[in-house]
Scaffold this motif. Sequence first.
Motif, PDB file in Angstrom:
ATOM      1  N   ASP A  95       0.878  -1.162   0.000  1.00 39.62           N
ATOM      2  CA  ASP A  95       0.000   0.000   0.000  1.00 39.62           C
ATOM      3  C   ASP A  95       0.921   1.219   0.000  1.00 39.62           C
ATOM      4  O   ASP A  95       1.473   1.593   1.029  1.00 39.62           O
ATOM      5  CB  ASP A  95      -0.870  -0.040   1.260  1.00 39.62           C
ATOM      6  CG  ASP A  95      -2.028   0.904   1.163  1.00 39.62           C
ATOM      7  OD1 ASP A  95      -1.838   1.991   0.581  1.00 39.62           O
ATOM      8  OD2 ASP A  95      -3.111   0.570   1.651  1.00 39.62           O
ATOM      9  N   LEU A  98       0.596   4.231   2.602  1.00 39.24           N
ATOM     10  CA  LEU A  98       0.910   3.870   3.985  1.00 39.24           C
ATOM     11  C   LEU A  98       2.398   3.566   4.118  1.00 39.24           C
ATOM     12  O   LEU A  98       3.033   3.932   5.102  1.00 39.24           O
ATOM     13  CB  LEU A  98       0.104   2.651   4.415  1.00 39.24           C
ATOM     14  CG  LEU A  98      -1.405   2.808   4.473  1.00 39.24           C
ATOM     15  CD1 LEU A  98      -2.014   1.592   5.122  1.00 39.24           C
ATOM     16  CD2 LEU A  98      -1.787   4.045   5.240  1.00 39.24           C
ATOM     17  N   ILE A 144       0.503   3.570  15.859  1.00 37.50           N
ATOM     18  CA  ILE A 144      -0.215   3.633  14.584  1.00 37.50           C
ATOM     19  C   ILE A 144       0.784   3.549  13.443  1.00 37.50           C
ATOM     20  O   ILE A 144       0.567   2.820  12.479  1.00 37.50           O
ATOM     21  CB  ILE A 144      -1.042   4.929  14.483  1.00 37.50           C
ATOM     22  CG1 ILE A 144      -2.222   4.849  15.441  1.00 37.50           C
ATOM     23  CG2 ILE A 144      -1.542   5.134  13.067  1.00 37.50           C
ATOM     24  CD1 ILE A 144      -3.214   5.946  15.287  1.00 37.50           C
ATOM     25  N   MET A 148       0.856   0.817  10.603  1.00 32.34           N
ATOM     26  CA  MET A 148       0.778   1.239   9.199  1.00 32.34           C
ATOM     27  C   MET A 148       1.893   0.609   8.381  1.00 32.34           C
ATOM     28  O   MET A 148       1.676   0.091   7.286  1.00 32.34           O
ATOM     29  CB  MET A 148       0.912   2.765   9.100  1.00 32.34           C
ATOM     30  CG  MET A 148      -0.384   3.512   9.064  1.00 32.34           C
ATOM     31  SD  MET A 148      -0.074   5.249   9.355  1.00 32.34           S
ATOM     32  CE  MET A 148       0.429   5.762   7.741  1.00 32.34           C
ATOM     33  N   TRP A 151       1.171  -3.123   7.974  1.00 35.61           N
ATOM     34  CA  TRP A 151       0.068  -3.405   7.065  1.00 35.61           C
ATOM     35  C   TRP A 151       0.416  -2.981   5.639  1.00 35.61           C
ATOM     36  O   TRP A 151       0.139  -3.693   4.682  1.00 35.61           O
ATOM     37  CB  TRP A 151      -1.184  -2.686   7.549  1.00 35.61           C
ATOM     38  CG  TRP A 151      -2.358  -2.974   6.704  1.00 35.61           C
ATOM     39  CD1 TRP A 151      -2.901  -2.154   5.767  1.00 35.61           C
ATOM     40  CD2 TRP A 151      -3.130  -4.159   6.692  1.00 35.61           C
ATOM     41  NE1 TRP A 151      -3.944  -2.757   5.170  1.00 35.61           N
ATOM     42  CE2 TRP A 151      -4.122  -4.002   5.715  1.00 35.61           C
ATOM     43  CE3 TRP A 151      -3.085  -5.357   7.406  1.00 35.61           C
ATOM     44  CZ2 TRP A 151      -5.048  -4.970   5.427  1.00 35.61           C
ATOM     45  CZ3 TRP A 151      -4.006  -6.326   7.128  1.00 35.61           C
ATOM     46  CH2 TRP A 151      -4.972  -6.131   6.156  1.00 35.61           C
TER      47      TRP A 151
ATOM     48  N   ASN D  31     -11.232   1.490   1.661  1.00 33.28           N
ATOM     49  CA  ASN D  31     -10.385   0.566   2.413  1.00 33.28           C
ATOM     50  C   ASN D  31     -10.544   0.837   3.900  1.00 33.28           C
ATOM     51  O   ASN D  31     -10.308   1.946   4.368  1.00 33.28           O
ATOM     52  CB  ASN D  31      -8.933   0.764   1.974  1.00 33.28           C
ATOM     53  CG  ASN D  31      -8.013  -0.268   2.563  1.00 33.28           C
ATOM     54  OD1 ASN D  31      -8.218  -0.718   3.674  1.00 33.28           O
ATOM     55  ND2 ASN D  31      -7.003  -0.642   1.808  1.00 33.28           N
ATOM     56  N   PHE D  33      -8.877   0.001   6.434  1.00 33.25           N
ATOM     57  CA  PHE D  33      -7.667   0.388   7.160  1.00 33.25           C
ATOM     58  C   PHE D  33      -7.412   1.884   6.992  1.00 33.25           C
ATOM     59  O   PHE D  33      -7.129   2.590   7.956  1.00 33.25           O
ATOM     60  CB  PHE D  33      -6.480  -0.415   6.616  1.00 33.25           C
ATOM     61  CG  PHE D  33      -5.263  -0.306   7.466  1.00 33.25           C
ATOM     62  CD1 PHE D  33      -5.110  -1.133   8.557  1.00 33.25           C
ATOM     63  CD2 PHE D  33      -4.274   0.616   7.179  1.00 33.25           C
ATOM     64  CE1 PHE D  33      -3.985  -1.031   9.351  1.00 33.25           C
ATOM     65  CE2 PHE D  33      -3.154   0.722   7.973  1.00 33.25           C
ATOM     66  CZ  PHE D  33      -3.013  -0.107   9.050  1.00 33.25           C
ATOM     67  N   HIS D  34      -7.589   2.352   5.746  1.00 30.89           N
ATOM     68  CA  HIS D  34      -7.417   3.791   5.500  1.00 30.89           C
ATOM     69  C   HIS D  34      -8.455   4.573   6.287  1.00 30.89           C
ATOM     70  O   HIS D  34      -8.162   5.623   6.870  1.00 30.89           O
ATOM     71  CB  HIS D  34      -7.563   4.090   4.007  1.00 30.89           C
ATOM     72  CG  HIS D  34      -6.454   3.535   3.180  1.00 30.89           C
ATOM     73  ND1 HIS D  34      -6.456   3.543   1.818  1.00 30.89           N
ATOM     74  CD2 HIS D  34      -5.302   2.941   3.543  1.00 30.89           C
ATOM     75  CE1 HIS D  34      -5.353   2.990   1.363  1.00 30.89           C
ATOM     76  NE2 HIS D  34      -4.639   2.605   2.392  1.00 30.89           N
ATOM     77  N   LEU D  37      -7.468   4.895   9.838  1.00 29.43           N
ATOM     78  CA  LEU D  37      -6.391   5.877  10.028  1.00 29.43           C
ATOM     79  C   LEU D  37      -6.934   7.296   9.910  1.00 29.43           C
ATOM     80  O   LEU D  37      -6.530   8.189  10.672  1.00 29.43           O
ATOM     81  CB  LEU D  37      -5.291   5.645   8.995  1.00 29.43           C
ATOM     82  CG  LEU D  37      -4.466   4.406   9.235  1.00 29.43           C
ATOM     83  CD1 LEU D  37      -3.461   4.223   8.122  1.00 29.43           C
ATOM     84  CD2 LEU D  37      -3.732   4.513  10.567  1.00 29.43           C
ATOM     85  N   VAL D  89      -9.054  -4.588   2.677  1.00 31.47           N
ATOM     86  CA  VAL D  89     -10.166  -4.785   3.590  1.00 31.47           C
ATOM     87  C   VAL D  89     -11.226  -3.812   3.124  1.00 31.47           C
ATOM     88  O   VAL D  89     -11.170  -2.622   3.414  1.00 31.47           O
ATOM     89  CB  VAL D  89      -9.803  -4.500   5.053  1.00 31.47           C
ATOM     90  CG1 VAL D  89      -9.744  -5.763   5.830  1.00 31.47           C
ATOM     91  CG2 VAL D  89      -8.498  -3.772   5.153  1.00 31.47           C
TER      92      VAL D  89
END
Lengths: 384, 390, 192, 173
Positions: A95, A98, A144, A148, A151, D31, D33-34, D37, D89
Amino acid sequence: MDQMFVNIKAALVGLSDKVFPDWVGVLVSIAVSIVAIALLGPLIMMYLTLIERKVVARMQNRIGPNRVGKYGLLQPLADGVKMLIKEDIVPRNADKVLHLLAPILIVAPALLVFAVLPFGRNMTAVDLNVGILFFAAISSIGTIGIFMAAWGSNNKFSVLGGMRSVAQMISYEIPMVMSVVPVLLAVGSLSTNAIVEAQADWHWFVFTPWGFLGCVIFFLCGVAECNRSPFDLAEAESEIIAGFHTEYSGMKFALFYMAEFMSAFTISGMTTTLFLGGWQGPLLPSWLWFFLKTYGLIFIMLWFRATLPRLRVDQLMALAWKFLLPLSLVNIVATCIWHFLSDEAFFTPAAFLVPLALLVFSYWGLMKLNQPYMPEKRVYPLVD
Amino acid sequence: MFEKMRVKTKVIDSGKSGLDTQTLEVNVGPQHPSTHGVFRMTIVLDGEVVKSLRPVMGYLHRNHEQIAENITYSASMPYTDRLDYFNSMSNNQAWAMTVEQLAEVEIPDRAEYIRVIMSELTRLVNHVSVIGFLLNDMGAFFTPTLFAFREREKVLDVFEAVSGSRMMCNYLRFGGVNRDLTDDQLGQIKKIVADFPAFLDEFETLLAQNEIVCMRCQNVGVLPAELAINASITGPMLRASGVNYDIRKVDQYSVYDRFEFKIPLGEKGDVYDRYYVRMLEMRESLKILNQALEQIEPGPFMAPKVPACLKNPRNFKPPVGEAYGRVEAPKGELGFYVVSDGSKEPWRYHVRAPSFINLTVLEAMCIGYKLADAIVILGSIDIVLGEVDR
Amino acid sequence: MTLDEVKRHIEKHLPGVALKPVRESLLVENPLDLPRVVEFLKADGVLQLNYLSSVTGVDYLTFLECVYHLYSMENKTYSLQLRVRVDRENPHVPSLVPIFRGAEFQEREAYDMYGFQFDGHPDLRRILMWDGYVGYPMRKDYKQEDSEVLDRDDIEWLQKHGVSVAEEHIKMAESLQTGGESEQPESEQTEG
Amino acid sequence: MPQLEFLIKCGVYGLMGLGIIAAVGAVLLPNLFHAGLALAFVLVTIAGIFMSVGAEFLGMVQILLYVGGVMTLIIYTIMLTGRLGAKDVRAQNRQGIFAAIAAGFFVCWIGPLILKTGAWPQRESDSAPPLLSVEDLGMSLMTEYVFPFEVLGVLLFAVLIGAIVIARQDRPS
C-alpha cells in the motif's frame, strides 16, 4: 556554563528584537527551540548508534567500528551517506501511501517528545503544564505508525510483527502510566519542570521505596515501548526477520532506526526526569548532569541488549499484566502512605519503612500468586 | 440485506471454540536469518501457535552422491568436507573408515590417535557454535555466538596448521592422515584442551541458570524417547531424550575402546536438555582428548603395509563389494554406504546424513508451540544445510 | 548370531518368507514380505532391531535394489542389512514408515533419486529435487538434459560477441525452453 | 500581538479544515484500514483544537485514549473482515441509509447548539489562567460527579470481567 544554551537563545532573540517588530521575536524564540530539537534528535540518534556498536562490541570481545575517523567517530556520517544513496525499494503489492507515511509518522512523535524533556535548568523547549501527559499521549501515536508500516508492506512477517507490537505497546502503556502516577501524587503537577524542581537537594524520588519501584517499572515498560531487547518481539530478527520494517530499505529504514534510538533516549531522559532528579546535581552544569544520567540508563539498555535473550509473546504479556500492573497499582497506595507519613520531610523512618514493607509484601504475594517460571534443576546421568 | 447478515453470523459461529479464527501460512525461509542456511519451513499459524509445519529442503542440493560416483574414491575426500562444513574432520573420518573397511586396510596407531584428536576437536567446535547459534535464535544479540567463536577460532588455527585450511580440511587419507602432527601442534592442542574447561565454566555460568534461557528452553519441544528411536534420531538429540546410544561406545571404532569416557543422558528431551547434553559432551570430549594426547606415541602416520590397490591413490581400485561405515559425528550418526564394482569410481555412494534424518521429528516437536519456539527447536536440532541437501 | 542363524530364526517364525544371503546381508525375495520381516525383527526379543539407520537405493542396471541397515539400541551388538530387489520399470516397495518414522525422509529421497514407489508412504513427494522435475537423476541411465545443450541466453551472448552458433543448437535451445514449460504438468501426472 | 493571533487563527482553521476532510475520508474511504487511520487523524486534529483553546489536558487525554482505541478498532476490523495476509479490507456501506438518518438526527440536535455559540476564540487572552485546571477537573470528579464516575468504574469492571470470561471459554476443559 550552566546557562550557556539559554543565554545563546536569549542573545538570538534579543538580536531579532533590535531589528524586527516584537512578534517576530516570539517566532524567533520558537524557531530557535524547534531547530535546536530538530538537530539534537538526529544527532543523538547518530551517535547512539555508534555508542551502541562500540559498547556491544566491547561486551562481545570485539572492537567495534574504528575505521572512519578517530575511534570511528565519523562512522555515523558514513552510515548516513550510505543510507541516503541506497535504493529505495517498495514492494509491488504494498500500500504505497501507507508505506511512505509510516516512517514519518513514527519519527515525528519520537521527535515531538523532545519538546517536554528538561535538558537542563530553564532548558525545556515547551514547559507544558501537562508535560507528562503529553509524553504519554504522543509516544502512543507511534503504534499507529508501526501498524501502518506492517500493514502497508503487505508482508506476513510484517503483519505478525505489527500485531505483536500493538499488543505489546498497549499492554505496557498501562503499567508505564501507572508507575508515573506516584510521582504526580508527590509533586502535584504534570509539568516536567515542576517535577525536577521538586527533586532538588538530593530529594531524588528513586531514593524512596515507591520511587525506586516506580523507576524500575517505568524503565522496563519504556524498554518494552521502544521495542528494545529483551522485549524486541516486534522486530525479532530470528523469528520474523525484522518485523514491521522487513520491507523497508534506504532512508526509510534509517528513519525507523532513528525513531527507535530517539525513543530509547526519551525513555531514559524521562526516567531521569521523573525519578533520578533530572538535571539536579552538584558542581557540573545542569545539562551535563541530565546527559550523564540519561546515558547511564542508555548504557543499561545496551547491556540488556548484549546479554539477554528475547522473551516469548506470552511471557511478555504475562509480565505486563500479571506482575507490573498490579505492582504499579500497589505502588500508588504506597505513595499515598508515604505522603501522609512523611509530613513534608523527605526522609522519616516511618515514611520509609511502611511503604517499603507494603511493597515487599505485595511483591512476595505476587510472586506466590503468579508462580513465575523457576529454572528447573536437572540431573544428567553419565553412563557408559 | 438481513439474509446476508445471517449467513455471515453463521460463518463466524462455525469454529469449534465459537470463534472463527484465521490461520496464517508463513514461509519461514529459504531466506531467513534463523534457518541456518537455505532451509524452508512452511508453517501454518493460528495466532502465534504452530498448527502444522512442513520442512522443505533441496535448495542446496548438488547431487553430491552422483558427483562421487563419477570421480575416484580419494577425490571424494574434499567433497565430504562440504557436507557438514562445520565438521570436515569427522566427515573425512567416516569416509576414510568406510573405504578402509571396503579395502581392508590396517591403520597405524598414531594415525588413529590423530583422527580421534581431530574429530573430538571438531566436536568441541560444533557444540560451542551450535549453542551460540541456539542463543541467537532465542534472540540474544550475538554475544554467546561470539564468545563461542573465540574458542572456535583457536581450534581452527590448529586445523589450519595441520591441514592448511580452517574449515575444508581434507586432512585424512585412506590408510592414515595427510601429514604428521608436529610437537608444536600437539602442544598447541594441549593448550587448547587445558584452557577449554575454564571457558566452558564461564559459558555455563552465563547460560545454564539464566531465567530467560530456562523459560524459553525448558519443557519446550519435548521429544519422547520412543519417538526418537522410532524416527532414527541420533547424536546429542537422541541422548537428550534419555537413550543411551553412542556409536563411539557401540561400535568402538578407531581407538575409542582405549579411552575412559561417559555418555551424558538427558531427562526430558526438551530444548534445554539438548543444550545441556552438548555442554556435558564437550567435557567428555576433553577427557578423551587429554587421554589421547597422553597416549599418542611417535610412529608412522600412514599404513606401512599398503595393499596393492592403495599404492597409487589416483588409480585406487578397491575389491568388489560393499561397506557401510558410520561414526559418531557431532550431529549424530554419519554413515557412508559404498558399493564397489572394482573400478576406480564407486558404483554407489550414499551418505546417511544425521541432520537430514533428525529433521523428521521437527513437526512433531513444534506443533502446539509458538512460532518463536519453533525457531528455537530448529536451532536445537542442529542442522547444517550442506548435509541436509547434499 | 551369525547371518545364517538370523536367517533360520526369521524363517522359523515367519513361514513363507524367502530369504537369501547376499554378501553380508539378507535379501528378502518378495518385497511384499519386507514389512512383516522388519516388524518381526523390531519386536523380536533377541534381536530387537529397533533402529533403522539407513534406507537407500542402488541401481544395478537390470534391477533396482533397496538397502536397509538395521541396528539395535537395546541390544547393541546386533546389526542386520536387508535388501529387496525390484523391477526397474515398476519399482514398487512397501513403505516402512508405519513401522519406522525414520524412513520417511529417506524413502522420499530414494523415490526422488531412483523412482521407487513406496506403497503406504504418507507423503511421497520429491524432497531434494523440485516439484515437477522429470526423471530420476541417480539412475545410471539418466542423461543430463542440458549437458550438451546451449542455453538461450548463452546463444544470445555468443552471437552478441560475434560467435556463430550452429542451427541445431539454436533449435535445441528453443525446444528445451518451450518443451519444458508445456510438458511439465503432463509428465508429472504420468510419472508421479 | 495581533499578528500572532492571526497566525494561530490560520493554524486552527487549517486544522479544522483538515479534520473535516479526514472525517469525510473516514466515512467514504473504501479501504477500512485507511478509514480507520483517517478517523485517528480526525481525533488528533480535534485534540489540536482543544489544545489551541487552552484545554491541554483534554487534548492530551483525547490522544492518549483514542489512539489506543482506534488501533484496537483497526485490528478488530482487519481480523473480523479481511484476511490477515490480504491487502484489501473493503468497506461495505450496506447500512448507509440508516447511518445517514442517524447522522441527520444528530446534526439537527447539535446544530442549534453550535449556532448559539459565539465566534472563536472564547478566551480573553493568553495570559489568563485556563478555564479549567487539572486540579478543578479532579476535584469535580471526586465531588460533584462522583456518582457517574463510580458508575463508569463499575461498568468498566463488568466489561473487564466479561472479557476475561470470553477469553476463558476458548480453552479446552
